[in-house]
Design an enzyme around this catalytic site. Structure first.
Site, PDB file in Angstrom:
ATOM      1  N   ASP A 285      79.642  36.498  15.093  1.00 21.37           N
ATOM      2  CA  ASP A 285      78.665  36.826  14.058  1.00 21.37           C
ATOM      3  C   ASP A 285      77.745  35.651  13.708  1.00 21.37           C
ATOM      4  O   ASP A 285      78.068  34.501  13.969  1.00 21.37           O
ATOM      5  CB  ASP A 285      79.403  37.215  12.761  1.00 21.37           C
ATOM      6  CG  ASP A 285      80.044  38.595  12.863  1.00 21.37           C
ATOM      7  OD1 ASP A 285      80.152  39.114  13.989  1.00 21.37           O
ATOM      8  OD2 ASP A 285      80.426  39.131  11.816  1.00 21.37           O
ATOM      9  N   HIS A 430      82.632  33.419  14.769  1.00 17.02           N
ATOM     10  CA  HIS A 430      81.232  33.097  14.461  1.00 17.02           C
ATOM     11  C   HIS A 430      80.679  32.141  15.508  1.00 17.02           C
ATOM     12  O   HIS A 430      81.315  31.114  15.769  1.00 17.02           O
ATOM     13  CB  HIS A 430      81.128  32.487  13.070  1.00 17.02           C
ATOM     14  CG  HIS A 430      81.542  33.449  11.989  1.00 17.02           C
ATOM     15  ND1 HIS A 430      82.856  33.671  11.672  1.00 17.02           N
ATOM     16  CD2 HIS A 430      80.804  34.281  11.205  1.00 17.02           C
ATOM     17  CE1 HIS A 430      82.919  34.591  10.712  1.00 17.02           C
ATOM     18  NE2 HIS A 430      81.689  34.985  10.407  1.00 17.02           N
TER      19      HIS A 430
HETATM   20 ZN    ZN Z   1      78.261  37.144   8.832  1.00 17.97          ZN
END
Ligand code: ZN
Length: 477
Positions: A285, A430
């Site tokens: 992400d 992430h």
């Molecule tokens: Zn996020």
């Protein structure tokens, strides 16, 4: 490929609570241990029996891995009980290895821990009746230039042990050959991501003898493969296409591929994954980011792993080339809003704008219109679900939170993920933290050793036959 999922409300709350409680507990129990990192020239070999490939264990696969200070090698080596194929397979693998090692030696001066060469040979096995198709994908980077992707295919009749050629399964005459050529050309010229890059003269040449094609067969389709650079510009990567057997039905050799052995495709979106396989969807992400995303892409490529990137419109706007690179590498691109706001605090209008602006930026940079949406912070209410559904998005949450944003520690990330994944997990990470990129190589090696394969979220949903717009979580055992 659009995968449209409808809403399934049951169990969400339980799942959220379960994941939160379990992960919380585990996170506190696991102390981040730094493993003594072993140095150079370490050779590890792992044996893995894949009984699902054949009941009588006539096909075994061993994964051989090797790490030195200039390169890593990971090779899937099958042993068949087929004299006619064992030798050519071994020879091909040996040849891949020796060419690679030669190049590595030549490029020794530019190779280092930050610029490691790699050779990964993955094996996928598909079956149709007595036929077993072995597809090898070799990913190679020799320290200079671009990584390359090369395919090699072998098909064997498991009953007789004989090697099988395309003309054995399809009655090839002028007419049928012409039809197959047309089916292949139509796909290459018809797909947006390929058509402008195909070299038609080279393609015609390649199609002149169909028995030279690289192909594999399963119960639904004949798959055709072209290496990177073989018939199109290198930026396209390796090309894989499916010709539904439905389209070839009247040409098939009835003794090898009879109707009873074939599954009629109910839809072209039918999952191609093995229902007995172990799959994980890794998701990244908040990117793309210039420092971390390319490192993650390289590791994924090295392991033949596919992932899903939930991108922010704002980041895609700033780094469109990196977004395009992610798409070119064959990963799934998904929407994570434009600017990462808490959607539950917004008006409907603001919410819609967040989704659609991200969509526009992603489409401009990659040519892909995402079908998956993940709300920032996983925060949603009925409005978020409603607008996601209206826009044909599947809403995707996760079942394993790597907590990479919190720990920023590669060992802790690896512990949490390896201790919590199960078949069907969706893992949250992430691609903006260096520690995540750092964690990934070891994580992939560990999970691969446990038999996991890495697929996109859409592939996982298709396999699980999930219906509904979401939110979707990976399976939690
Ligand atoms: Zn996020």
């Amino acid at each position: 490929m659009r995968v449209i999922k409808r809403i399934k409300w049951a169990g969400w709350v339980a799942l959220i609570l379960f994941s939160a409680v379990t992960l919380g507990a585990i996170y506190h129990l696991v102390s981040p241990e730094i493993e003594a990192s072993s140095g150079t020239n370490q050779i590890t070999e792992k044996e893995e029996k894949r009984q699902d490939f054949s009941e009588d264990a006539s096909l075994n696969v061993r994964t051989e891995t090797k790490e030195t200070n200039t390169y890593t090698m990971s090779i899937s080596m099958p042993t068949l009980k087929s004299k006619s194929l064992d030798t050519p397979i071994k020879e091909w693998i040996e040849q891949q290895k020796s060419v690679f090692i030669e190049e590595v030696e030549r490029n020794n001066a530019v190779l280092s821990a930050d610029n490691l060469a790699y050779l990964t040979i993955d094996l996928k096995v598909e079956t149709a009746g007595e036929l077993y198709s072995l597809l090898f994908t070799s990913y190679q980077y020799v320290g200079k230039g671009q990584p390359t992707q090369v395919f090699k295919t072998f098909t064997v009749n498991m009953r007789t042990g004989e090697s099988v050629q395309l003309h054995d399964i399809i009655h090839l005459n002028d007419q049928t050959s012409g039809t197959i050529r047309t089916l292949i050309k139509d796909q290459l010229m018809g797909r947006e991501e390929w058509k402008d890059y195909v070299r038609e003269d080279v393609l015609n040449e390649k199609l002149s003898d169909l028995d030279d094609l690289k192909w594999s067969v399963n119960k639904q389709a004949l798959d055709i493969f072209f290496d990177q650079y073989e018939v199109a510009a290198g930026s396209v990567g390796g090309i894989e296409m499916k010709i539904p057997l439905e389209a070839l039905r009247s040409y098939l050799n009835p003794t090898l591929l009879n109707n009873a052995q074939l599954e009629h495709m109910t839809s072209i979106e039918k999952s191609q994954l093995d229902p007995n396989g172990k799959y994980i969807a890794l998701t990244f992400d908040d990117g793309p980011s210039p420092k971390v995303t390319p490192r993650i892409l390289q590791t994924l490529k090295q392991h033949g792993a596919k992932a899903t990137f939930f991108m922010l419109g704002k980041q895609v706007e700033t780094y469109p080339q990196i977004a395009a690179q992610v798409a070119n590498d064959g990963h799934e691109i998904a929407n994570h809003s434009y600017g990462h706001p808490k959607l539950t605090k917004m008006t409907s209008q603001e919410m819609i704008k967040e989704m659609s602006e991200a969509n526009t930026k992603i489409e401009m940079a990659t040519g892909i219109e995402p079908v998956l949406f993940r709300p920032p912070y996983g925060a949603y209410n009925s409005d978020v679900v409603h607008y996601a559904k209206m826009n044909d998005y599947s809403m995707i949450l996760w079942s394993v939170d790597s907590l990479d944003w919190k720990s920023r520690n590669s060992a802790a990330i690896n512990d949490i993920v390896t201790n919590n994944v199960t078949n069907g997990s969706i893992v949250l990470m992430h691609d903006i933290h260096a520690s995540t990129a750092e964690a990934l190589p070891e994580l992939l090696v560990k999970l691969k050793a446990e038999g996991y394969q890495f697929v996109t979220v859409s592939e996982l949903l298709m396999l699980q036959n999930e219906n509904g717009a979401g939110p979707h979580f990976g399976h939690v055992s």
